[in-house]
Design a protein around this motif. Structure first.
Motif, short mmCIF file in Angstrom:
data_model
loop_
_atom_site.label_atom_id
_atom_site.label_comp_id
_atom_site.label_asym_id
_atom_site.label_seq_id
_atom_site.Cartn_x
_atom_site.Cartn_y
_atom_site.Cartn_z
N ALA A 248 0.84 -1.21 0.00
CA ALA A 248 0.00 0.00 0.00
C ALA A 248 0.86 1.25 0.00
CB ALA A 248 -0.93 0.00 1.21
N THR B 95 0.37 2.03 -5.17
CA THR B 95 -1.03 1.70 -4.91
C THR B 95 -1.85 2.96 -4.67
OG1 THR B 95 -0.48 -0.48 -4.02
CG2 THR B 95 -2.59 0.47 -3.34
N LEU B 96 -1.26 3.93 -4.00
CA LEU B 96 -1.94 5.21 -3.78
C LEU B 96 -2.35 5.84 -5.10
CD1 LEU B 96 -2.81 7.74 -2.18
CD2 LEU B 96 -0.40 8.44 -2.18
N ASN C 291 -6.12 6.44 -6.69
CA ASN C 291 -6.52 7.78 -7.12
C ASN C 291 -7.06 7.75 -8.55
OD1 ASN C 291 -6.65 10.68 -6.56
ND2 ASN C 291 -5.07 10.87 -8.13
N PRO D 222 -0.43 3.25 5.74
CA PRO D 222 -0.60 3.13 4.29
C PRO D 222 -0.12 4.36 3.53
CG PRO D 222 -2.67 3.77 5.28
CD PRO D 222 -1.70 3.55 6.42
N GLY D 223 0.21 4.15 2.26
CA GLY D 223 0.54 5.26 1.38
C GLY D 223 2.01 5.64 1.32
N SER E 292 0.20 9.32 3.19
CA SER E 292 -0.63 8.54 4.11
C SER E 292 -1.99 9.22 4.33
CB SER E 292 0.09 8.37 5.45
OG SER E 292 -0.65 7.54 6.32
N TYR F 186 -4.04 8.76 1.14
CA TYR F 186 -4.49 7.37 0.98
C TYR F 186 -5.80 7.14 1.74
CZ TYR F 186 -4.33 2.24 0.99
OH TYR F 186 -4.63 0.91 0.85
N HIS G 240 -8.83 -2.89 3.42
CA HIS G 240 -7.39 -2.72 3.65
C HIS G 240 -6.97 -3.59 4.81
CE1 HIS G 240 -3.53 -0.50 3.80
NE2 HIS G 240 -3.62 -0.72 5.09
#
Length: 262
Positions: free
Chosen positions: A12, A16-17, A21, A45-46, A108, A111, A127
């Motif tokens: 993540a 993935t971010l 998007n 995440p992010g 983050s 995300y 998630h």
């Protein structure tokens, strides 16, 4: 009724971010046929490895200005002011170089916002934090993911979106540059850094901030450390990389230099 497509995303981080998007830009009707699960080894995440707290020192710079950071839920400069409670009349951050930690925090934040917006748009997405995918294989039910919890899950498609740090160095008795804390906290007398790229500068900067402090004295930058230590930099080219830093340094004529290069 169309069939649902089950997708797994391993990792993540920023990749993935950006993918999530892009999903946010799709028509709602296209999202209703997707069932997505994101597996992330950390609880943040992010960020990914490059901008994660475990891999970087808070003082390391990214060599990017805010205008070069992709706009996600809001421009980075707006988020930065909001998070630091800076008024609009405060010094503009558009031309300042950003720390990696700040970019990681922005990623983050974005995300979590994007993830929630996708749920509100009707996307079936979940998630799974602190979850490591230990193995995957094809089987009649689809692609089987074996998790560190001991459980297995099956998906139609799997996307691998993470970078893996190598466990050892490329030379005997060497360490990988990240995380800096791995060696910066050690009571070593001499550090040898092979290469003077931005990564090499990260190593030296991280060590310096961990083992001492920079202060200004009589308008000069001074470094103090409670113990003596030395860094030896080796370069095949004999030069440092051209790093762009916004600077408020005034030249001898008193002119403000906004594009100082080191």
């Amino acid at each position: 009724m169309s069939a649902r497509h089950t997708l797994a995303i391993v990792g993540a981080g920023p990749t993935t971010l950006m993918f999530l998007n892009e999903l946010l830009q799709l028509a709602t009707v296209l999202l209703r046929d997707l069932d997505i699960t994101v597996f992330e080894a950390s609880d943040s995440p992010g960020r990914g490895f490059a901008f994660g707290d475990d891999a970087i020192h808070p003082c390391l710079l990214s060599n990017n200005t805010p205008d070069e950071i992709p706009v996600l839920t809001m421009p980075f400069s707006q988020w930065y002011r909001q998070e630091n409670r800076k008024p609009e009349k405060a010094e503009d951050v558009h031309s300042n170089v950003v720390t990696r930690a700040a970019i990681g925090a922005y990623f983050s934040f974005s995300y979590k916002i994007i993830f929630q917006k996708l749920i509100e748009r009707g996307l079936a997405i979940r998630h799974e934090k602190n979850t490591v995918v230990e193995n995957l294989k094809r089987c009649p039910q689809g692609i089987q993911l074996s998790l560190n919890s001991g459980n297995s899950e099956y998906f139609e498609k799997v996307f691998i979106n993470y970078g893996k740090e190598r466990s050892g160095g490329t030379l005997n008795n060497t360490l990988q540059p990240y995380p800096v804390a791995r060696y910066a906290n050690a009571s070593l007398k001499t550090y040898t850094v092979i290469g003077t790229s931005l990564t090499g500068i990260d190593c030296v900067t991280g060590i310096a901030h961990t083992r001492g402090a920079f202060t200004y004295h009589n308008n000069k930058l001074v470094y103090n450390s409670p113990e003596e230590w030395t860094v030896n930099l080796f370069s095949s080219h004999g030069t440092f990389p051209r790093i762009w830093y916004s600077s408020h340094y005034k030249d001898p004529r008193g002119h403000l230099n906004e594009n100082l290069r080191f």
